[in-house]
Design a protein around this motif. Structure first.
Motif, PDB file in Angstrom:
ATOM      1  N   THR A 185       0.831  -1.044   0.054  1.00 12.81           N
ATOM      2  CA  THR A 185       0.146   0.026  -0.049  1.00 12.81           C
ATOM      3  C   THR A 185       1.031   1.322   0.094  1.00 12.81           C
ATOM      4  OG1 THR A 185      -1.752  -1.088   1.257  1.00 12.81           O
ATOM      5  CG2 THR A 185      -1.868   1.089   1.196  1.00 12.81           C
ATOM      6  N   ILE A 186       1.772   1.186   0.688  1.00 13.04           N
ATOM      7  CA  ILE A 186       2.899   2.278   0.975  1.00 13.04           C
ATOM      8  C   ILE A 186       3.424   2.599  -0.484  1.00 13.04           C
ATOM      9  CG2 ILE A 186       4.886   3.338   2.008  1.00 13.04           C
ATOM     10  CD1 ILE A 186       4.066   1.901   4.727  1.00 13.04           C
ATOM     11  N   VAL A 187       3.967   1.428  -1.198  1.00 13.27           N
ATOM     12  CA  VAL A 187       4.828   1.609  -2.312  1.00 13.27           C
ATOM     13  C   VAL A 187       3.732   2.062  -3.362  1.00 13.27           C
ATOM     14  CG1 VAL A 187       5.864   0.364  -4.247  1.00 13.27           C
ATOM     15  CG2 VAL A 187       6.408  -0.307  -1.739  1.00 13.27           C
ATOM     16  N   LEU A 188       2.568   1.607  -3.335  1.00 14.48           N
ATOM     17  CA  LEU A 188       1.738   2.024  -4.670  1.00 14.48           C
ATOM     18  C   LEU A 188       1.239   3.616  -4.422  1.00 14.48           C
ATOM     19  CD1 LEU A 188       0.012   1.235  -6.972  1.00 14.48           C
ATOM     20  CD2 LEU A 188      -2.119   0.359  -5.302  1.00 14.48           C
ATOM     21  N   THR A 189       1.232   3.906  -3.083  1.00 19.32           N
ATOM     22  CA  THR A 189       0.794   5.188  -2.711  1.00 19.32           C
ATOM     23  C   THR A 189       1.918   6.317  -3.053  1.00 19.32           C
ATOM     24  OG1 THR A 189      -0.803   4.626  -0.912  1.00 19.32           O
ATOM     25  CG2 THR A 189       0.218   6.981  -0.920  1.00 19.32           C
ATOM     26  N   VAL A 190       3.022   5.826  -2.827  1.00 23.09           N
ATOM     27  CA  VAL A 190       4.205   6.749  -3.395  1.00 23.09           C
ATOM     28  C   VAL A 190       4.299   6.732  -4.844  1.00 23.09           C
ATOM     29  CG1 VAL A 190       6.806   6.999  -3.180  1.00 23.09           C
ATOM     30  CG2 VAL A 190       5.513   6.329  -1.299  1.00 23.09           C
ATOM     31  N   TRP A 191       4.086   5.523  -5.472  1.00 23.18           N
ATOM     32  CA  TRP A 191       4.181   5.516  -7.049  1.00 23.18           C
ATOM     33  C   TRP A 191       3.202   6.469  -7.632  1.00 23.18           C
ATOM     34  CZ3 TRP A 191       1.425   1.801 -10.375  1.00 23.18           C
ATOM     35  CH2 TRP A 191       1.715   1.873 -11.740  1.00 23.18           C
ATOM     36  N   ARG A 192       2.053   6.354  -7.347  1.00 21.76           N
ATOM     37  CA  ARG A 192       0.808   6.974  -7.791  1.00 21.76           C
ATOM     38  C   ARG A 192       0.816   8.339  -7.390  1.00 21.76           C
ATOM     39  NH1 ARG A 192      -1.067   5.722 -12.112  1.00 21.76           N
ATOM     40  NH2 ARG A 192      -3.030   7.118 -11.514  1.00 21.76           N
ATOM     41  N   GLY A 193       1.822   8.854  -6.271  1.00 21.71           N
ATOM     42  CA  GLY A 193       1.918  10.422  -5.813  1.00 21.71           C
ATOM     43  C   GLY A 193       0.376  10.819  -5.459  1.00 21.71           C
ATOM     44  N   ASN A 194      -0.626   9.859  -4.810  1.00 25.20           N
ATOM     45  CA  ASN A 194      -1.740  10.457  -4.386  1.00 25.20           C
ATOM     46  C   ASN A 194      -1.848   9.964  -2.923  1.00 25.20           C
ATOM     47  OD1 ASN A 194      -4.298  10.951  -3.920  1.00 25.20           O
ATOM     48  ND2 ASN A 194      -5.479  10.047  -5.719  1.00 25.20           N
ATOM     49  N   TYR A 195      -1.851  11.028  -2.070  1.00 27.04           N
ATOM     50  CA  TYR A 195      -1.601  10.706  -0.716  1.00 27.04           C
ATOM     51  C   TYR A 195      -3.063  11.329  -0.097  1.00 27.04           C
ATOM     52  CZ  TYR A 195       3.133  10.670  -1.763  1.00 27.04           C
ATOM     53  OH  TYR A 195       4.577  10.175  -2.254  1.00 27.04           O
ATOM     54  N   ASP A 196      -4.131  11.069  -0.723  1.00 28.85           N
ATOM     55  CA  ASP A 196      -5.379  11.444  -0.173  1.00 28.85           C
ATOM     56  C   ASP A 196      -5.992  10.178   0.527  1.00 28.85           C
ATOM     57  OD1 ASP A 196      -8.338  12.911  -0.269  1.00 28.85           O
ATOM     58  OD2 ASP A 196      -8.547  10.739  -0.745  1.00 28.85           O
ATOM     59  N   PHE A 197      -6.441  10.754   2.207  1.00 31.41           N
ATOM     60  CA  PHE A 197      -6.530   9.812   2.984  1.00 31.41           C
ATOM     61  C   PHE A 197      -7.402   8.612   2.337  1.00 31.41           C
ATOM     62  CE2 PHE A 197      -9.271   8.188   6.714  1.00 31.41           C
ATOM     63  CZ  PHE A 197      -8.360   7.868   7.203  1.00 31.41           C
ATOM     64  N   TRP A 198      -8.529   8.954   1.982  1.00 32.22           N
ATOM     65  CA  TRP A 198      -9.485   7.990   1.613  1.00 32.22           C
ATOM     66  C   TRP A 198      -8.991   7.115   0.326  1.00 32.22           C
ATOM     67  CZ3 TRP A 198     -13.411   5.983   4.095  1.00 32.22           C
ATOM     68  CH2 TRP A 198     -13.623   6.883   5.272  1.00 32.22           C
ATOM     69  N   MET A 199      -8.109   7.820  -0.577  1.00 31.64           N
ATOM     70  CA  MET A 199      -7.571   6.795  -1.574  1.00 31.64           C
ATOM     71  C   MET A 199      -6.644   6.066  -1.022  1.00 31.64           C
ATOM     72  SD  MET A 199      -8.937   7.272  -4.494  1.00 31.64           S
ATOM     73  CE  MET A 199      -7.732   6.578  -5.312  1.00 31.64           C
ATOM     74  N   ILE A 200      -5.995   6.326   0.134  1.00 33.16           N
ATOM     75  CA  ILE A 200      -5.223   5.199   0.697  1.00 33.16           C
ATOM     76  C   ILE A 200      -5.672   4.130   1.482  1.00 33.16           C
ATOM     77  CG2 ILE A 200      -3.354   4.937   2.453  1.00 33.16           C
ATOM     78  CD1 ILE A 200      -2.190   7.862   2.127  1.00 33.16           C
ATOM     79  N   THR A 254     -17.419  15.757   1.446  1.00 29.98           N
ATOM     80  CA  THR A 254     -16.121  15.603   0.645  1.00 29.98           C
ATOM     81  C   THR A 254     -15.472  14.642  -0.107  1.00 29.98           C
ATOM     82  OG1 THR A 254     -15.347  14.985   3.067  1.00 29.98           O
ATOM     83  CG2 THR A 254     -15.449  17.340   2.928  1.00 29.98           C
ATOM     84  N   VAL A 255     -15.934  13.407   0.312  1.00 26.56           N
ATOM     85  CA  VAL A 255     -15.674  12.109  -0.192  1.00 26.56           C
ATOM     86  C   VAL A 255     -16.592  11.863  -1.318  1.00 26.56           C
ATOM     87  CG1 VAL A 255     -15.023   9.632   0.238  1.00 26.56           C
ATOM     88  CG2 VAL A 255     -14.708  11.601   2.200  1.00 26.56           C
ATOM     89  N   PRO A 256     -15.918  11.383  -2.585  1.00 30.99           N
ATOM     90  CA  PRO A 256     -16.909  11.029  -3.657  1.00 30.99           C
ATOM     91  C   PRO A 256     -17.440   9.606  -3.303  1.00 30.99           C
ATOM     92  CG  PRO A 256     -14.678  11.251  -4.511  1.00 30.99           C
ATOM     93  CD  PRO A 256     -14.350  11.646  -2.731  1.00 30.99           C
ATOM     94  N   LYS A 257     -19.045   9.600  -3.686  1.00 35.79           N
ATOM     95  CA  LYS A 257     -19.838   8.445  -3.383  1.00 35.79           C
ATOM     96  C   LYS A 257     -19.219   7.219  -3.723  1.00 35.79           C
ATOM     97  CE  LYS A 257     -24.452   6.788  -4.691  1.00 35.79           C
ATOM     98  NZ  LYS A 257     -25.717   7.016  -5.510  1.00 35.79           N
ATOM     99  N   GLU A 258     -18.717   7.069  -5.136  1.00 35.51           N
ATOM    100  CA  GLU A 258     -18.133   5.730  -5.191  1.00 35.51           C
ATOM    101  C   GLU A 258     -17.155   5.233  -4.411  1.00 35.51           C
ATOM    102  OE1 GLU A 258     -15.832   8.691  -7.832  1.00 35.51           O
ATOM    103  OE2 GLU A 258     -17.934   8.324  -7.036  1.00 35.51           O
ATOM    104  N   LEU A 259     -16.304   5.934  -3.955  1.00 33.41           N
ATOM    105  CA  LEU A 259     -14.963   5.708  -3.006  1.00 33.41           C
ATOM    106  C   LEU A 259     -15.585   5.160  -1.926  1.00 33.41           C
ATOM    107  CD1 LEU A 259     -11.987   5.830  -2.948  1.00 33.41           C
ATOM    108  CD2 LEU A 259     -12.081   8.107  -2.020  1.00 33.41           C
ATOM    109  N   ILE A 260     -16.700   5.896  -1.075  1.00 32.15           N
ATOM    110  CA  ILE A 260     -17.133   5.348  -0.021  1.00 32.15           C
ATOM    111  C   ILE A 260     -17.765   4.144  -0.024  1.00 32.15           C
ATOM    112  CG2 ILE A 260     -18.937   5.857   1.881  1.00 32.15           C
ATOM    113  CD1 ILE A 260     -18.575   8.698   1.247  1.00 32.15           C
TER     114      ILE A 260
END
Length: 370
Positions: free
Chosen positions: A44-59, A241-247
């Motif tokens: 998860t950490i590696v994928l987060t750094v690779w994508r560069g998206n540090y949004d809490f709910w995306m993590i 604040t959080v997209p519906k599909e993500l929740i």
């Protein structure tokens, strides 16, 4: 209904059978479980750094999908070591594939994908970029996770409980080395009860299929999912604040792991664990375990409070209802999947293992005293 099920089982000429490879399977699961957790977190950490998206709910979304994927691979391995239940596993899987496909169609409709976006395989984009081939790949990926991950989770939890639950039940009798009885407090044994002994009176197998475990597992998994999702769906800040599909995606994946909160007290119930004391009636430990693990029923008060707060901040009832409508169908499918697999392939062997090891350890303890 039970007579019809017994007749159906007899037509398949199947029944409950002892799995001689279960101990090897459980030992392997217990050994790799800590490593599996570490690998999922690191990925998860590696994928987060690779994508560069540090949004809490995306993590959180990535973490859930990776854990679901990991336990799906565990499920593939464990399926070849699975206990034989009254109904063939292939038949149950066929029923489950249909149910999960309906749930996927309900969630995705005609415009979106469910899991592959959760892994960031594509960038957030409009619906026009989602091709038919990609949607089909998402369907296969969704079926893979939602069908195999429950097997991996049920296998892991059952292995853990088979190993540790007998010792926990024994510790209710005498406490630990320091004289504290943490286990008795966990099971909410009243302080006025002086524990004489713990005995197991397992439930009888009156029918081929353990329908009771299926109903309890399915019903409580669904109820727990509703309680947890309400903390998100009725939170006004979340809705804004959080997209519906993500929740919805996060809740669907989390639902796969909900049986881990139901199995512990359900296996105690089926083993008939109870405290014998000077009281005229025994105290059944599963009731305390259920209350402890479901502290969440107090969430009902939070449910109504959040609902009123959400309405106060301008969210309409229809907007809130859309979240529930989109989530409850997949939750029902996952609950049924877990309930069927548990009742058919896990419940009786888990009960028998706990009862056998409990009395085996009790006999060994008495022999050491003498």
């Amino acid at each position: 209904m039970m007579e019809d099920l017994d007749e159906a089982v007899s037509s398949f000429k199947r029944g409950y059978a002892v799995n001689l490879r279960a101990k090897k399977r459980d030992a392997t699961i217990i050994k790799i479980f800590p490593k599996l957790i570490i690998i999922c977190v690191v990925m998860t950490i590696v994928l987060t750094v690779w994508r560069g998206n540090y949004d809490f709910w995306m993590i959180i979304s990535r973490l859930c999908v990776i854990f679901g994927l990991a336990f799906a691979f565990v499920g593939i391995w464990a399926s070849s070591y699975m206990d034989e239940g009254p109904f063939p596993v292939r038949m149950i899987m066929g029923i489950m594939v249909v149910a999960l496909m309906l749930a996927w169609v309900h969630v995705t409709g005609a415009d979106d994908v469910l899991f592959l976006k959760g892994l960031d395989f594509i960038k957030e984009s409009g619906t026009e970029s989602v091709s038919a081939n990609f949607r089909f790949a998402d369907l296969l990926f969704t079926l893979f996770i939602m069908l195999m991950a429950p097997i991996g989770i049920l296998t892991t939890i059952s292995a853990m409980l088979s190993k540790y639950m007998p010792g926990v039940l024994l510790s209710v009798e005498g406490g630990d080395k320091n004289g504290k009885n943490t286990a008795a407090k966990f099971f909410k044994v009243p302080d006025i009860i002086d524990v004489d002994r713990v005995e197991l009176v397992p439930e009888k197998d009156d029918h081929a299929l353990d329908l009771t475990s299926f109903v309890w597992m399915t019903g409580y998994t669904f109820a727990l999912g509703v309680l947890i999702c309400s903390m998100l769906f009725l939170n006004p800040m979340m809705l804004e604040t959080v997209p519906k599909e993500l929740i919805v995606r996060v809740m669907i994946i989390l639902s796969i792991f909900l049986p881990a909160m139901v199995i512990p007290w359900l296996c105690i119930k089926s083993s008939g664990a109870r405290v014998i004391s000077g009281a005229p009636r025994p105290y059944y430990l599963w009731k305390g375990a259920r209350q402890q693990l479901f502290m969440g029923f107090a969430t009902l008060g939070l449910f109504f409070f959040s609902f009123l707060l959400s309405i106060y901040y301008g969210n309409t009832v229809m907007a809130i209802a859309e979240y529930y409508v989109e989530y409850l169908i997949p939750l029902a499918a996952i609950s049924i999947v877990s309930g069927l697999f548990y009742a058919n392939c896990f419940s009786r062997s888990l009960r028998d293992n706990i009862c056998y090891d409990f009395y085996a350890r009790k006999i060994d303890a008495k022999d050491e005293e003498h």
